[in-house]
Scaffold this active site. Structure first.
Site, mmCIF file in Angstrom:
data_model
loop_
_atom_site.group_PDB
_atom_site.id
_atom_site.type_symbol
_atom_site.label_atom_id
_atom_site.label_comp_id
_atom_site.label_asym_id
_atom_site.label_seq_id
_atom_site.Cartn_x
_atom_site.Cartn_y
_atom_site.Cartn_z
ATOM 1 N N LYS A 163 0.853 -1.185 0.000
ATOM 2 C CA LYS A 163 0.000 0.000 0.000
ATOM 3 C C LYS A 163 0.892 1.239 0.000
ATOM 4 O O LYS A 163 1.865 1.299 0.775
ATOM 5 C CB LYS A 163 -0.891 -0.003 1.247
ATOM 6 C CG LYS A 163 -1.886 -1.169 1.292
ATOM 7 C CD LYS A 163 -3.026 -0.968 0.305
ATOM 8 C CE LYS A 163 -4.094 -2.048 0.496
ATOM 9 N NZ LYS A 163 -5.252 -1.846 -0.399
ATOM 10 N N ASP A 188 -0.700 -0.358 -4.378
ATOM 11 C CA ASP A 188 -2.104 0.084 -4.352
ATOM 12 C C ASP A 188 -2.173 1.389 -3.572
ATOM 13 O O ASP A 188 -1.738 1.461 -2.425
ATOM 14 C CB ASP A 188 -2.955 -0.994 -3.666
ATOM 15 C CG ASP A 188 -4.443 -0.697 -3.736
ATOM 16 O OD1 ASP A 188 -4.825 0.346 -4.314
ATOM 17 O OD2 ASP A 188 -5.223 -1.510 -3.207
ATOM 18 N N GLU A 213 -2.211 0.613 -8.578
ATOM 19 C CA GLU A 213 -3.659 0.422 -8.489
ATOM 20 C C GLU A 213 -4.322 1.669 -7.916
ATOM 21 O O GLU A 213 -3.906 2.191 -6.883
ATOM 22 C CB GLU A 213 -3.907 -0.792 -7.581
ATOM 23 C CG GLU A 213 -5.331 -1.276 -7.547
ATOM 24 C CD GLU A 213 -5.472 -2.474 -6.604
ATOM 25 O OE1 GLU A 213 -4.455 -3.102 -6.247
ATOM 26 O OE2 GLU A 213 -6.601 -2.768 -6.223
ATOM 27 N N LYS A 262 -13.380 -7.577 -8.146
ATOM 28 C CA LYS A 262 -13.838 -8.132 -6.868
ATOM 29 C C LYS A 262 -15.329 -8.353 -7.029
ATOM 30 O O LYS A 262 -16.073 -7.380 -7.247
ATOM 31 C CB LYS A 262 -13.608 -7.149 -5.723
ATOM 32 C CG LYS A 262 -12.161 -6.896 -5.384
ATOM 33 C CD LYS A 262 -12.018 -5.838 -4.308
ATOM 34 C CE LYS A 262 -10.555 -5.566 -4.005
ATOM 35 N NZ LYS A 262 -10.348 -4.331 -3.241
HETATM 36 MG MG MG Z 1 -7.246 -1.892 -4.268
#
Ligand code: MG
Length: 369
Positions: A163, A188, A213, A262
């Site tokens: 992240k 991300d 991302e 997702k």
């Molecule tokens: Mg994500």
């Protein structure tokens, strides 16, 4: 198919390792397990992957519970469906609330697969017998991130996601790249940047990330197109893609070259599959994102990630990455970076009812009279 009963269980478990992004830290995870039971007593399971607070999307465990109880379950009981592919259209009469819809829709798919004696993977067109596994590191410091990465790489994971945010980007990734020069790494940002940060993001090109991302707004596709035209690093969209139309617009505009699918975010298997099929035809690779989920959602993710265009390792990790004891068995195991797609009926995992009961906070059953 006649659904006779639906049981909702709000459950809570503590993650083995807390998970941090620039938006906050998750340690105690709640979710909703949905069991749909037909007139012959056959069960199918789904999971609502919304978090307790709306940091990822606008939905929460409590909003999902409300929508299921007051709207989606009564609608399903009133109208009925013959095939799980009809659930998506039925629920589309009511706006958004995709995670609540997905939990119920996916339980219906599992029930249908159970009844027909097929694996969910095969039922929806899966072609892979095993899928590549990736892992996400949500650490607060570079030292902690490197420690977690070492652990995951020793355990066979081949791709690691970290992240990032303006507070944790260039120096953070530089140190990670120094320690792991050849590992497949993606980053991300969960919308931590704006277009004004374009130079900052361009500087990350030197780390040869697999992709970055969702760097910009959670509902943006226009500015991502402007950014992608200036970046070498491929952009992957996550939060921005909640419908098939979003995926079509993003690809047409050049907002991304990869999409994270997702099922929870897009309302379930039917839309996930339609986005997958569109991306396959458009030569846009996809991968399956994770939601720090329990075993039911992970089982569904394994089935979905067996579709042919899931060519990039997703955030599908072993059960022991998250929980001391999951609510499904056998545990999901990663071997040489791969997870086997189960061949048994439905999602192919048993629900551990003893464990489910242990972690249940609220349980409610609805009967179709
Ligand atoms: Mg994500």
């Amino acid at each position: 198919m006649k659904i006779a009963k639906i049981k909702l269980s709000v459950i809570g478990m503590t993650l083995k390792t807390s998970f941090s992004t620039h938006l906050g830290t998750v340690r105690d995870r709640q979710g909703i397990i949905i069991e749909v039971i037909d007139e012959d007593g056959v069960s199918g399971f789904g999971e609502v992957v919304a978090f307790s607070s709306p940091w990822y999307t606008e939905e929460t465990v409590q909003t999902s519970l409300h929508m299921l109880k007051e709207f989606f379950i009564p609608l399903l009981f009133a109208e009925g469906i013959q095939h799980p592919s009809e659930a998506n259209l039925l629920f589309s009469r009511l706006k958004r609330n995709f995670m609540a819809k997905a939990g119920l829709e996916m339980a219906i798919w599992d029930l249908y697969a159970m009844r027909s004696g097929q694996s969910l993977s095969k039922l929806i067109g899966g072609t892979m017998n095993e899928i590549p596994s990736g892992v996400v590191v949500g650490a607060n410091t570079v030292v902690e991130a490197i420690k977690q990465m070492e652990h995951h790489l020793e355990n066979g994971y081949k791709r690691v996601k970290v992240k990032i945010s303006p507070q944790f980007d260039y120096e953070y990734l530089k140190e990670i790249r120094r320690i792991f020069p050849y590992v497949d790494i993606m980053a991300d940002a969960n919308s931590a940047y704006t277009l004004e940060d374009v130079d900052r993001l361009k500087a990350l090109d030197e780390f040869e990330l697999l992709m970055i991302e969702q760097p910009l707004g959670h509902d943006d596709i226009i500015e991502h197109a402007k950014l992608q035209s200036q970046l070498k690093t491929p952009i992957c969209l996550d939060e921005s893609i909640v419908t098939l139309m979003d995926a079509k617009h993003a690809v047409e505009l050049g907002s991304c070259v990869v999409i994270n699918i997702k099922a929870g975010r897009v309302g379930g298997i039917e839309t996930a599959k339609s986005i997958h099929d569109f991306c396959l035809a458009s030569k846009i690779p996809v991968w399956c994102g994770g939601m720090l989920e329990f075993g039911i959602s992970r089982a569904h993710n394994i089935a979905i990630a067996s579709l042919p265009n899931f060519t990039i390792a997703g955030d599908i990790s072993a059960s022991d990455r998250y929980w001391e004891e999951d609510i499904t068995f056998p545990e999901v195991i990663v071997k040489d970076g791969m997870i086997k797609v189960p061949t048994g009926a439905g999602i192919g995992f048993e629900v551990n009812r003893r464990r489910l009961k242990e972690v249940t906070i609220i349980e409610e059953t609805f009967t179709n009279n």
